[in-house]
Design an enzyme around this catalytic site. Structure first.
Site, mmCIF file in Angstrom:
data_model
loop_
_atom_site.group_PDB
_atom_site.id
_atom_site.type_symbol
_atom_site.label_atom_id
_atom_site.label_comp_id
_atom_site.label_asym_id
_atom_site.label_seq_id
_atom_site.Cartn_x
_atom_site.Cartn_y
_atom_site.Cartn_z
ATOM 1 N N HIS A 16 0.845 -1.207 0.000
ATOM 2 C CA HIS A 16 0.000 0.000 0.000
ATOM 3 C C HIS A 16 0.875 1.250 0.000
ATOM 4 O O HIS A 16 0.645 2.192 -0.768
ATOM 5 C CB HIS A 16 -0.884 0.057 1.261
ATOM 6 C CG HIS A 16 -1.952 -0.981 1.335
ATOM 7 N ND1 HIS A 16 -2.201 -1.722 2.463
ATOM 8 C CD2 HIS A 16 -2.869 -1.394 0.416
ATOM 9 C CE1 HIS A 16 -3.222 -2.545 2.240
ATOM 10 N NE2 HIS A 16 -3.637 -2.366 1.010
ATOM 11 N N LYS A 40 -18.381 -5.660 9.569
ATOM 12 C CA LYS A 40 -17.218 -6.553 9.687
ATOM 13 C C LYS A 40 -16.555 -6.356 11.032
ATOM 14 O O LYS A 40 -16.437 -5.224 11.507
ATOM 15 C CB LYS A 40 -16.200 -6.240 8.587
ATOM 16 C CG LYS A 40 -16.469 -6.962 7.305
ATOM 17 C CD LYS A 40 -15.228 -6.969 6.439
ATOM 18 C CE LYS A 40 -15.496 -7.608 5.091
ATOM 19 N NZ LYS A 40 -14.380 -7.412 4.168
ATOM 20 N N ARG A 89 -1.763 -6.282 -8.285
ATOM 21 C CA ARG A 89 -0.637 -7.211 -8.104
ATOM 22 C C ARG A 89 -0.572 -8.255 -9.217
ATOM 23 O O ARG A 89 0.486 -8.620 -9.690
ATOM 24 C CB ARG A 89 -0.753 -7.939 -6.759
ATOM 25 C CG ARG A 89 -0.378 -7.077 -5.581
ATOM 26 C CD ARG A 89 -0.794 -7.727 -4.299
ATOM 27 N NE ARG A 89 -2.231 -7.971 -4.347
ATOM 28 C CZ ARG A 89 -2.999 -8.196 -3.293
ATOM 29 N NH1 ARG A 89 -2.444 -8.246 -2.098
ATOM 30 N NH2 ARG A 89 -4.285 -8.380 -3.421
ATOM 31 N N SER A 126 -2.942 -7.703 2.845
ATOM 32 C CA SER A 126 -3.309 -7.477 4.246
ATOM 33 C C SER A 126 -3.659 -8.800 4.919
ATOM 34 O O SER A 126 -3.349 -9.015 6.093
ATOM 35 C CB SER A 126 -4.506 -6.530 4.336
ATOM 36 O OG SER A 126 -4.112 -5.235 3.961
#
Ligand code: PNS
Length: 157
Positions: A16, A40, A89, A126
């Site tokens: 990031h 969440k 990515r 992450s």
């Protein structure tokens, strides 16, 4: 040109930060938006993630960190952002991101701009970083040094 770089940032990673740094040299302003999802359960609180991102980006003058709970397209309209920025990515990222870009386009944000991840960060996500932290691995290999200790502690709470 003003772009919004959204994400969950749970936690912010070296990948990031690399995207944010590179974007800051290309655009007038980069708004890093922590998109909150009250449904969440996160080990890192909203405040943790905002503080960590501010800490990591403190020296980059044209970066601003904010948080929002709504639709990304509405946030872009409010901030008068020219485009959404994302990191890519691999092909799996592309498939998912292309769908989101189209959804955001019909919701009113015409362009999503991508910066491809540097090869040295392509293995980082992450999810992997949080798993390493949970199991007591060397988290400094995955997240910026200034937040490594806090990330390690938070995931072992
Ligand atoms: O880091 P992540 O979890 O891949 O980020 C996903 C995120 C936060 C960018 C995405 O879920 C999002 O934009 N959420 C805000 C709500 C929204 O606008 N949903 C529709 C997106 S097409």
């Amino acid at each position: 040109m003003k772009v919004i770089y959204p994400g969950s940032f749970h936690p912010p990673t070296l990948g990031h930060l690399d995207i944010i740094r590179r974007a800051s040299t290309l655009f007038d302003e980069v708004i890093v938006a922590v998109m909150l999802n009250p449904d969440k359960h996160y080990l890192l609180t909203d405040e943790d993630r905002i503080c960590m991102l501010r800490e990591c980006t403190r020296e980059i003058k044209n970066v601003r960190v904010i948080a929002d709970e709504g639709l990304l397209a509405d946030l872009c309209a409010r901030e008068k952002a020219d485009a959404i920025l994302k990191g890519l990515r691999d092909a799996a990222d592309y498939t998912y991101e292309a769908q989101m870009a189209e959804a955001n386009r019909v919701l009113g944000v015409p362009e999503t701009i991508y910066i491809t991840s540097a090869p040295e960060y392509r293995h980082i996500s992450s999810t992997i970083a949080s798993d390493v932290a949970r199991h007591g691995g060397n988290i400094a290999l995955f997240v910026p040094e200034v937040i490594a200790e806090s990330v390690g502690k938070a995931f072992k709470r």
